[in-house]
Scaffold this active site. Structure first.
Site, mmCIF file in Angstrom:
data_model
loop_
_atom_site.group_PDB
_atom_site.id
_atom_site.type_symbol
_atom_site.label_atom_id
_atom_site.label_comp_id
_atom_site.label_asym_id
_atom_site.label_seq_id
_atom_site.Cartn_x
_atom_site.Cartn_y
_atom_site.Cartn_z
ATOM 1 N N CYS A 123 0.844 -1.184 0.000
ATOM 2 C CA CYS A 123 0.000 0.000 0.000
ATOM 3 C C CYS A 123 0.885 1.242 0.000
ATOM 4 O O CYS A 123 1.977 1.251 0.521
ATOM 5 C CB CYS A 123 -0.938 0.087 1.191
ATOM 6 S SG CYS A 123 -1.994 -1.332 1.395
ATOM 7 N N ARG B 90 3.414 -0.045 -5.168
ATOM 8 C CA ARG B 90 3.275 -0.584 -3.810
ATOM 9 C C ARG B 90 1.984 -1.376 -3.617
ATOM 10 O O ARG B 90 1.776 -2.021 -2.593
ATOM 11 C CB ARG B 90 3.308 0.557 -2.795
ATOM 12 C CG ARG B 90 4.596 1.346 -2.794
ATOM 13 C CD ARG B 90 4.518 2.495 -1.831
ATOM 14 N NE ARG B 90 4.501 2.053 -0.465
ATOM 15 C CZ ARG B 90 5.564 1.839 0.283
ATOM 16 N NH1 ARG B 90 6.765 2.047 -0.217
ATOM 17 N NH2 ARG B 90 5.461 1.428 1.521
ATOM 18 N N TRP C 190 -2.840 -2.733 -1.513
ATOM 19 C CA TRP C 190 -2.525 -4.150 -1.716
ATOM 20 C C TRP C 190 -3.239 -4.865 -0.586
ATOM 21 O O TRP C 190 -2.902 -4.683 0.593
ATOM 22 C CB TRP C 190 -1.024 -4.380 -1.641
ATOM 23 C CG TRP C 190 -0.625 -5.809 -1.903
ATOM 24 C CD1 TRP C 190 -0.405 -6.381 -3.125
ATOM 25 C CD2 TRP C 190 -0.391 -6.831 -0.928
ATOM 26 N NE1 TRP C 190 -0.060 -7.699 -2.965
ATOM 27 C CE2 TRP C 190 -0.041 -7.999 -1.631
ATOM 28 C CE3 TRP C 190 -0.449 -6.870 0.454
ATOM 29 C CZ2 TRP C 190 0.252 -9.192 -1.002
ATOM 30 C CZ3 TRP C 190 -0.154 -8.069 1.096
ATOM 31 C CH2 TRP C 190 0.198 -9.218 0.363
ATOM 32 N N ASN D 55 -1.234 2.408 5.886
ATOM 33 C CA ASN D 55 -0.407 1.361 5.290
ATOM 34 C C ASN D 55 0.186 0.552 6.433
ATOM 35 O O ASN D 55 0.911 1.108 7.257
ATOM 36 C CB ASN D 55 0.713 2.009 4.456
ATOM 37 C CG ASN D 55 1.816 1.036 4.120
ATOM 38 O OD1 ASN D 55 1.558 -0.143 3.894
ATOM 39 N ND2 ASN D 55 3.043 1.515 4.099
ATOM 40 N N GLY D 56 -0.137 -0.713 6.503
ATOM 41 C CA GLY D 56 0.397 -1.539 7.586
ATOM 42 C C GLY D 56 -0.648 -2.544 8.008
ATOM 43 O O GLY D 56 -1.543 -2.876 7.233
ATOM 44 N N GLU E 188 16.177 -17.957 -8.998
ATOM 45 C CA GLU E 188 15.757 -16.608 -9.391
ATOM 46 C C GLU E 188 15.035 -16.648 -10.742
ATOM 47 O O GLU E 188 14.038 -15.958 -10.948
ATOM 48 C CB GLU E 188 16.997 -15.689 -9.435
ATOM 49 C CG GLU E 188 16.772 -14.273 -9.924
ATOM 50 C CD GLU E 188 15.760 -13.470 -9.109
ATOM 51 O OE1 GLU E 188 15.307 -13.937 -8.059
ATOM 52 O OE2 GLU E 188 15.407 -12.366 -9.556
ATOM 53 N N LYS F 265 11.264 -15.279 -11.204
ATOM 54 C CA LYS F 265 10.921 -14.231 -12.178
ATOM 55 C C LYS F 265 9.785 -14.701 -13.077
ATOM 56 O O LYS F 265 8.834 -13.968 -13.327
ATOM 57 C CB LYS F 265 12.125 -13.873 -13.066
ATOM 58 C CG LYS F 265 13.205 -13.018 -12.459
ATOM 59 C CD LYS F 265 12.872 -11.560 -12.294
ATOM 60 C CE LYS F 265 12.273 -11.283 -10.947
ATOM 61 N NZ LYS F 265 13.163 -11.107 -9.845
ATOM 62 N N GLU G 254 6.364 -14.919 -11.152
ATOM 63 C CA GLU G 254 5.686 -13.708 -10.704
ATOM 64 C C GLU G 254 5.128 -12.858 -11.835
ATOM 65 O O GLU G 254 4.126 -12.187 -11.636
ATOM 66 C CB GLU G 254 6.536 -12.900 -9.714
ATOM 67 C CG GLU G 254 7.809 -12.327 -10.215
ATOM 68 C CD GLU G 254 8.566 -11.566 -9.107
ATOM 69 O OE1 GLU G 254 7.979 -11.200 -8.084
ATOM 70 O OE2 GLU G 254 9.762 -11.328 -9.298
ATOM 71 N N HIS H 139 16.234 -37.166 -7.586
ATOM 72 C CA HIS H 139 15.689 -37.609 -6.296
ATOM 73 C C HIS H 139 14.193 -37.331 -6.184
ATOM 74 O O HIS H 139 13.650 -37.316 -5.087
ATOM 75 C CB HIS H 139 16.455 -36.954 -5.149
ATOM 76 C CG HIS H 139 17.906 -37.332 -5.135
ATOM 77 N ND1 HIS H 139 18.339 -38.594 -4.817
ATOM 78 C CD2 HIS H 139 19.021 -36.626 -5.456
ATOM 79 C CE1 HIS H 139 19.660 -38.650 -4.928
ATOM 80 N NE2 HIS H 139 20.096 -37.463 -5.316
ATOM 81 N N LYS I 89 5.573 -4.056 -4.797
ATOM 82 C CA LYS I 89 7.028 -3.897 -4.793
ATOM 83 C C LYS I 89 7.610 -3.918 -3.382
ATOM 84 O O LYS I 89 8.658 -4.517 -3.146
ATOM 85 C CB LYS I 89 7.371 -2.575 -5.486
ATOM 86 C CG LYS I 89 8.855 -2.315 -5.642
ATOM 87 C CD LYS I 89 9.380 -2.977 -6.880
ATOM 88 C CE LYS I 89 10.878 -2.809 -7.032
ATOM 89 N NZ LYS I 89 11.439 -3.925 -7.806
HETATM 90 C C1 AGP Z 1 11.280 -9.806 -6.651
HETATM 91 O O1 AGP Z 1 11.111 -9.908 -8.024
HETATM 92 C C2 AGP Z 1 10.051 -9.956 -5.875
HETATM 93 N N1 AGP Z 1 9.120 -8.958 -6.247
HETATM 94 C C3 AGP Z 1 10.173 -10.179 -4.368
HETATM 95 O O2 AGP Z 1 10.546 -11.496 -4.199
HETATM 96 C C4 AGP Z 1 11.157 -9.296 -3.584
HETATM 97 O O3 AGP Z 1 12.471 -9.605 -3.918
HETATM 98 C C5 AGP Z 1 10.936 -9.506 -2.077
HETATM 99 O O4 AGP Z 1 9.639 -9.127 -1.739
HETATM 100 C C6 AGP Z 1 11.931 -8.747 -1.232
HETATM 101 O O5 AGP Z 1 11.891 -7.376 -1.463
HETATM 102 P P1 AGP Z 1 13.017 -6.427 -0.919
HETATM 103 O O6 AGP Z 1 14.262 -6.687 -1.664
HETATM 104 O O7 AGP Z 1 12.504 -5.037 -1.126
HETATM 105 O O8 AGP Z 1 13.190 -6.744 0.541
#
Ligand code: AGP
Length: 637
Positions: free
Chosen positions: A2, A27, A81, A107-108, A512, A516, A519, A535, A632
């Protein structure tokens, strides 16, 4: 999670609030809303509250504002969010009190909202949403009544006092802003463990969760400290600490262009940010690999002393960077290192050992899980009493003005410039580079002290020389793979599952690559250490499941190629991220990466991962920069 904005001044608030929300949309973007207070014109007279909310992206709210308007020089806004309650209009902020004259954005998470809600309901309050936030306007309104607001002329001091007296009732982390139609010229904001800063304009103030919302408004900022509350009027700011004492603090200046988010001619922010990586690397090389020295980091000598073990706390992509970092710190610098999911660490920390360096990695510097884990570690180490167990905290972040930065005494700023795409790309590269710098700096000192490390002096210098060539290599890779991955994307039109394989230092890159893809394209993907396939996961393979295998020359090259053969024998489509040559001819498709020292290879192998995911998602016509259900900055635990 948020984003909130709040404005008070002499201009119409709504356009600036909407622009601020546009900059904060990364956000959260499942619903949005604004509330403005329109003054009556005569001094001291109550005003009118206008509240507009809309489900979905900000464009929906903007359309409502264009149709209905929201006049007033003071207002608050929110982009959401969802945490409590579905992403529907009734759960969108701002939330109002029973009279509809007092509005709050938050926000929180208010952890004790259920108890507070039940208490208020027992007093006859009707709730209109499922959110935790809605308790706040009702609590403030109740306190205003108790303070006699109805009988007297309302003033800003009364609103401030009511908010200050409600805050101790709220458990959890929050940043919030409150407006009240009875006092059209006042705004109250507060924060506890969630970010909030005030931008100082000319005769006006813009509060926001993050600096991009201030772009074009001001560079002068006053970040709120934990527990602080501020009363803003067009005349100035009154700042108070959690104990209610008045605080004076000098504002600071935002430097550079770190708060400007501009897509340039790229279709998406993510693609632009992938293309910015050669520049990220060039800046890092210029700053930290000066001629005549191995590596230069902004850490004093005392920082390196007494470090016997390292623990790294992070989430998501930052955790993958930490895993590469741990490999380097162990194999290059010879220091035992463990990586933890920040969200797990807090509830199951390892037994305390002396000489521990704790590193928090977070590009945003606001991830609640990471901050909470760091705070917990700091507290239990301080509580130990023996100086050998004292906390030594280092932060690695892209946001030097963030909550993380205010929490740790040592900081590595990756300096990648603002990243808007929800999928982290250039900040991942920046985090990797920070770990290369750190591992080299420790290795150099430990070598000089006669401790066992992974390379001799000559070996370390060779690595640094190769790192200096990185920006050029990245430029070529990004250009080349942008084209290759555009062509490859159509092969994934009907794909539902993808497996990513890597070993050793490239295992985190396989993880990673899978993250990617998941998401932004919503394709199910898994990253495995290549040797682990046999395994169990190998049972998943058939002609419909492509396998992306990272095979870089070095210690595990032959092993990875054998693992790829095993996948091929199960009819899997094989995509190799590897140097071109006879050894890698087994791949059905090759995304070629130049041969480099194995230790440096993650800096290159991640590029095809990012571009492949990007082009698959873009080919599917998905909202790459704002994928569903994500945000984000994850500022809730
Ligand atoms: C990354 O592509 C993701 N959106 C997510 O995993 C992110 O890396 C994670 O939420 C941590 O965020 P930060 O680096 O701001 O702590």
């Amino acid at each position: 999670m948020c984003g909130i904005v709040a404005l008070i001044g002499s201009r119409e608030a709504a356009p600036q609030l909407l622009e601020g929300l546009r900059q904060l949309e990364y956000r959260g973007y499942d619903s949005a809303g604004i509330a403005t207070v329109e003054a009556d014109g005569s001094p001291g007279a109550p005003g009118r509250l206008h509240c507009l909310r809309a489900e979905g992206k900000l464009v929906n709210l903007t359309a409502r504002w264009e149709a209905e308007g929201a006049p007033g020089h003071c207002g608050i806004g929110h982009t959401r969010w969802a945490t409590h309650g579905k992403p529907e209009e009734r759960n969108a902020h701002p939330h109002l009190d029973g009279s509809g004259r007092l509005a709050v954005v938050q926000n929180g998470i208010i952890e004790n909202h259920r108890t507070l809600r039940e208490e208020l309901q027992a007093e006859g309050v009707t709730f209109l949403s499922d959110t935790d936030t809605e308790v706040i306007p009702h609590l403030v309104a109740r306190r205003l009544r108790e303070l006699g607001a109805e009988g007297h002329a309302a003033d800003a001091a009364l609103l401030l006092r009511a908010v200050q007296e409600v805050l101790p009732l709220l458990h959890g982390a929050y940043a919030l802003a409150v407006v009240w139609a009875d006092v059209p010229g006042a705004l109250v904001v507060a924060r506890r463990q969630a970010p909030l800063l005030i931008g100082l304009g000319e005769g006006e103030f813009l509060c926001a969760s993050d600096t991009p919302a201030l772009a074009g408004f001001t560079r002068t900022i006053l970040p709120l400290e934990d527990g602080e509350v501020a009363l803003l009027t067009p005349l100035g700011i009154e700042l108070y600490n959690a104990a209610g004492a008045r605080v004076q603090r000098t504002p600071s200046l935002l430097s550079g262009t770190e708060h400007v988010a501009d897509k340039r001619s790229f279709r998406h922010f993510m693609l632009k940010e992938i293309h910015e990586q050669p520049e990220t690397a060039a800046l890092w090389v210029a700053r930290h690999l000066p001629e005549g020295a191995l590596v230069a980091l902004p850490l004093d000598e005392a920082f390196y002393e007494g470090v016997e073990e390292i623990e790294i706390l992070a989430c998501g992509t930052s955790r993958h960077a930490a895993q590469v970092g741990a490999y380097l710190l162990e194999q290059l610098a010879g220091i035992p290192t463990n990586v933890f999911y920040a969200s797990e660490f807090r509830y199951a920390p390892p037994p305390l050992v002396p000489g521990m360096l704790t590193i928090g990695v977070t590009q945003s510097g606001e991830t609640a899980d990471t901050l909470a884990a760091l705070a917990m570690e700091q507290e239990r180490r301080l509580g130990h009493g023996d100086p050998a167990y004292a906390p030594k905290l280092l932060g690695i972040t892209n946001r030097p003005e963030s909550s993380l930065s205010r929490m740790v005494p040592h900081l590595l700023d990756i300096g990648a410039g603002i990243e808007v795409g929800v999928a982290a790309t250039k900040t991942f590269l920046g985090q990797l580079l920070a770990f290369y710098g750190l591992a080299l700096a420790f290795a150099e000192r430990r070598l000089a002290a006669g401790a066992p490390v992974g390379r001799d002096r000559q070996g370390l210098e060779t690595l640094v020389a190769e790192l200096r060539a990185l920006p050029q290599q990245l430029q070529q890779l990004v250009d080349d793979h942008d084209r290759r991955c555009t062509e490859l994307a159509h092969l994934f039109a009907d794909t539902q599952d993808v497996i990513f394989l890597g070993r050793g230092i490239n295992y985190p890159i396989a993880m990673e690559g899978a993250l990617k893809l998941k998401e932004i394209s919503y394709i199910h993907a898994e990253g495995y250490p290549a040797g682990e396939m046999k395994h169990g996961p190998i049972a998943l393979l058939d002609a419909r499941v492509p396998v992306v295998s990272i095979a870089m020359p070095g210690m595990v090259f032959d092993k990875v190629l054998s693992n790829a053969q095993e996948a091929k024998a199960r009819d899997a489509q094989l995509i190799g991220v590897a140097p071109a040559g006879p050894d890698t001819a087994l791949f059905d498709t090759l995304l070629p990466v130049p041969e480099v020292d194995e230790l440096l290879s993650p800096l290159l192998t991640v590029i095809p991962m990012q571009l492949l995911s990007y082009h698959i998602a873009a080919h599917r016509g998905l909202d790459v920069d704002q994928p569903r259900n994500l945000a984000k900055s994850v500022t809730v635990e």
